[in-house]
Design a protein around this motif. Structure first.
Motif, PDB file in Angstrom:
ATOM      1  N   ASP A   1      28.248  21.593  12.929  1.00  0.00           N
ATOM      2  CA  ASP A   1      29.007  22.771  12.489  1.00  0.00           C
ATOM      3  C   ASP A   1      30.288  22.872  13.322  1.00  0.00           C
ATOM      4  OD1 ASP A   1      29.725  25.101  11.199  1.00  0.00           O
ATOM      5  OD2 ASP A   1      28.461  26.389  12.433  1.00  0.00           O
ATOM      6  N   ALA A   2      31.056  21.793  13.320  1.00  0.00           N
ATOM      7  CA  ALA A   2      32.281  21.752  14.126  1.00  0.00           C
ATOM      8  C   ALA A   2      33.458  21.363  13.234  1.00  0.00           C
ATOM      9  CB  ALA A   2      32.098  20.785  15.294  1.00  0.00           C
ATOM     10  N   ALA A   3      34.389  20.572  13.758  1.00  0.00           N
ATOM     11  CA  ALA A   3      35.586  20.191  13.007  1.00  0.00           C
ATOM     12  C   ALA A   3      35.208  19.509  11.696  1.00  0.00           C
ATOM     13  CB  ALA A   3      36.457  19.262  13.862  1.00  0.00           C
ATOM     14  N   LYS A   4      35.535  20.145  10.585  1.00  0.00           N
ATOM     15  CA  LYS A   4      35.052  19.692   9.275  1.00  0.00           C
ATOM     16  C   LYS A   4      35.595  18.313   8.896  1.00  0.00           C
ATOM     17  CE  LYS A   4      33.505  23.758   9.568  1.00  0.00           C
ATOM     18  NZ  LYS A   4      32.275  23.900  10.361  1.00  0.00           N
ATOM     19  N   GLY A   5      36.801  18.013   9.343  1.00  0.00           N
ATOM     20  CA  GLY A   5      37.394  16.721   9.015  1.00  0.00           C
ATOM     21  C   GLY A   5      36.767  15.564   9.759  1.00  0.00           C
ATOM     22  N   GLN A   6      35.879  15.869  10.730  1.00  0.00           N
ATOM     23  CA  GLN A   6      35.253  14.830  11.547  1.00  0.00           C
ATOM     24  C   GLN A   6      33.775  14.632  11.217  1.00  0.00           C
ATOM     25  OE1 GLN A   6      37.031  13.015  13.387  1.00  0.00           O
ATOM     26  NE2 GLN A   6      38.863  14.178  13.901  1.00  0.00           N
ATOM     27  N   TYR A   7      33.300  15.242  10.152  1.00  0.00           N
ATOM     28  CA  TYR A   7      31.864  15.202   9.872  1.00  0.00           C
ATOM     29  C   TYR A   7      31.312  13.783   9.760  1.00  0.00           C
ATOM     30  CZ  TYR A   7      30.672  20.149   9.302  1.00  0.00           C
ATOM     31  OH  TYR A   7      30.380  21.465   9.533  1.00  0.00           O
ATOM     32  N   LYS A   8      32.038  12.903   9.104  1.00  0.00           N
ATOM     33  CA  LYS A   8      31.552  11.527   8.947  1.00  0.00           C
ATOM     34  C   LYS A   8      31.422  10.851  10.305  1.00  0.00           C
ATOM     35  CE  LYS A   8      32.307   7.287   6.265  1.00  0.00           C
ATOM     36  NZ  LYS A   8      32.548   6.298   7.329  1.00  0.00           N
TER      37      LYS A   8
ATOM     38  N   ILE B   1      36.138  16.812   3.297  1.00  0.00           N
ATOM     39  CA  ILE B   1      34.742  17.257   3.195  1.00  0.00           C
ATOM     40  C   ILE B   1      34.111  16.710   1.924  1.00  0.00           C
ATOM     41  CG2 ILE B   1      33.197  19.244   3.043  1.00  0.00           C
ATOM     42  CD1 ILE B   1      35.331  20.831   4.611  1.00  0.00           C
ATOM     43  N   ASP B   2      34.870  16.721   0.831  1.00  0.00           N
ATOM     44  CA  ASP B   2      34.374  16.191  -0.436  1.00  0.00           C
ATOM     45  C   ASP B   2      34.037  14.701  -0.298  1.00  0.00           C
ATOM     46  OD1 ASP B   2      33.826  16.218  -3.261  1.00  0.00           O
ATOM     47  OD2 ASP B   2      35.739  15.201  -3.548  1.00  0.00           O
ATOM     48  N   LEU B   3      34.902  13.957   0.372  1.00  0.00           N
ATOM     49  CA  LEU B   3      34.644  12.529   0.592  1.00  0.00           C
ATOM     50  C   LEU B   3      33.398  12.332   1.449  1.00  0.00           C
ATOM     51  CD1 LEU B   3      38.283  11.242   1.257  1.00  0.00           C
ATOM     52  CD2 LEU B   3      36.869  10.794  -0.759  1.00  0.00           C
ATOM     53  N   PHE B   4      33.224  13.199   2.455  1.00  0.00           N
ATOM     54  CA  PHE B   4      32.023  13.122   3.289  1.00  0.00           C
ATOM     55  C   PHE B   4      30.774  13.401   2.463  1.00  0.00           C
ATOM     56  CE2 PHE B   4      28.840  15.686   5.575  1.00  0.00           C
ATOM     57  CZ  PHE B   4      28.360  14.717   6.440  1.00  0.00           C
ATOM     58  N   ASN B   5      30.822  14.425   1.629  1.00  0.00           N
ATOM     59  CA  ASN B   5      29.659  14.771   0.803  1.00  0.00           C
ATOM     60  C   ASN B   5      29.230  13.607  -0.074  1.00  0.00           C
ATOM     61  OD1 ASN B   5      29.740  17.356   1.880  1.00  0.00           O
ATOM     62  ND2 ASN B   5      30.803  18.241   0.128  1.00  0.00           N
ATOM     63  N   HIS B   6      30.212  12.975  -0.707  1.00  0.00           N
ATOM     64  CA  HIS B   6      29.890  11.836  -1.572  1.00  0.00           C
ATOM     65  C   HIS B   6      29.354  10.658  -0.765  1.00  0.00           C
ATOM     66  CE1 HIS B   6      32.226  14.029  -4.647  1.00  0.00           C
ATOM     67  NE2 HIS B   6      31.571  13.277  -5.510  1.00  0.00           N
ATOM     68  N   TRP B   7      29.950  10.425   0.392  1.00  0.00           N
ATOM     69  CA  TRP B   7      29.478   9.331   1.262  1.00  0.00           C
ATOM     70  C   TRP B   7      28.047   9.581   1.710  1.00  0.00           C
ATOM     71  CZ3 TRP B   7      28.022   9.890   6.441  1.00  0.00           C
ATOM     72  CH2 TRP B   7      27.716   8.692   7.106  1.00  0.00           C
ATOM     73  N   LEU B   8      27.763  10.813   2.139  1.00  0.00           N
ATOM     74  CA  LEU B   8      26.436  11.134   2.651  1.00  0.00           C
ATOM     75  C   LEU B   8      25.374  11.005   1.566  1.00  0.00           C
ATOM     76  CD1 LEU B   8      24.700  12.084   4.988  1.00  0.00           C
ATOM     77  CD2 LEU B   8      25.295  14.450   4.405  1.00  0.00           C
TER      78      LEU B   8
END
Length: 216
Positions: free
Chosen positions: A134-141, A186-193
């Motif tokens: 739950d931190a920097a959203k652009g770094q989730y991956k 975030i959308d790219l992370f969601n699809h990747w995950l």
């Protein structure tokens, strides 16, 4: 007549029991000072997972004022919680809140950039049973990849804000290019995950959107 999601959310949040005094204080502080904390239905879901899982070691990436760490402790006091925060003022306030409730033996706040701290953890043979991102959203991956050497065989990983105020679904909801760019990340992370082959992941429209991932 159709019922929209806002009405459903309002109904669900109205069912949530009244907060304890310490919670009200932190929620009020967060509202006044615009500190982003997990939404009430989100924390209800997160703490229910904690009660079910009963993890021995919890890692949180993004402490803020210590609200979610304290709620995790309340849900399962036996857990040892490590939480990482890079903002100086947030670290100070979180430690004050944790000490005020005498929870410093259960919650350890690490002051630093999570990207660097996680790399240090990798060299210390530390593992966690539950991870909350739950931190920097652009770094989730990057966060998700960096915690992989730190997971137990029965790990649960939860990510918050994966709908990002609805901007992920419809970027035209904001005219700010910075927010549109972040929503796209975030959308790219969601699809990747969701395509990540070592995990079963579920996306839930709870709070500001959450993913729950468990090993296959």
């Amino acid at each position: 007549m159709n019922i929209n999601m806002d009405e459903i959310k309002t109904y669900i949040q109205a069912l949530i029991p009244t907060s304890e005094n310490w919670e009200k204080e932190l929620e009020k502080y967060a509202s006044i000072h615009r500190v982003p904390i997990i939404e009430k239905d989100g924390i209800q879901f997160l703490t229910q997972l904690i009660r079910m899982k009963q993890p021995k070691r919890v890692l949180e990436i993004g402490t803020a004022i210590g609200y979610s760490a304290l709620k995790i402790n309340e849900a399962y006091p036996e857990a040892k919680i490590t939480t990482i925060e890079r903002d100086d003022e947030m670290v100070r306030i979180a430690n004050e809140n944790i000490t005020k409730l005498n929870k410093q033996q259960h919650i350890h706040v690490i002051h630093g950039d999570a990207l660097e701290v996680l790399k240090e953890f990798q060299m210390k043979d530390i593992t966690f049973d539950f991870i909350f991102i739950d931190a920097a959203k652009g770094q989730y991956k990057k966060f998700f990849e960096l915690v992989q050497p730190l997971i137990s065989n029965d790990v649960t990983i939860v990510c918050d804000n994966i709908l990002f105020k609805g901007y992920v679904i419809n970027q035209s909801l904001t005219e700010q290019k910075r927010l549109q760019k972040l929503a796209n990340k975030i959308d790219l992370f969601n699809h990747w995950l969701m395509k990540e082959e070592t995990y079963h992941t579920t996306v839930l429209p709870i709070g500001d959107g959450m993913t729950v991932s468990v090993l296959k």
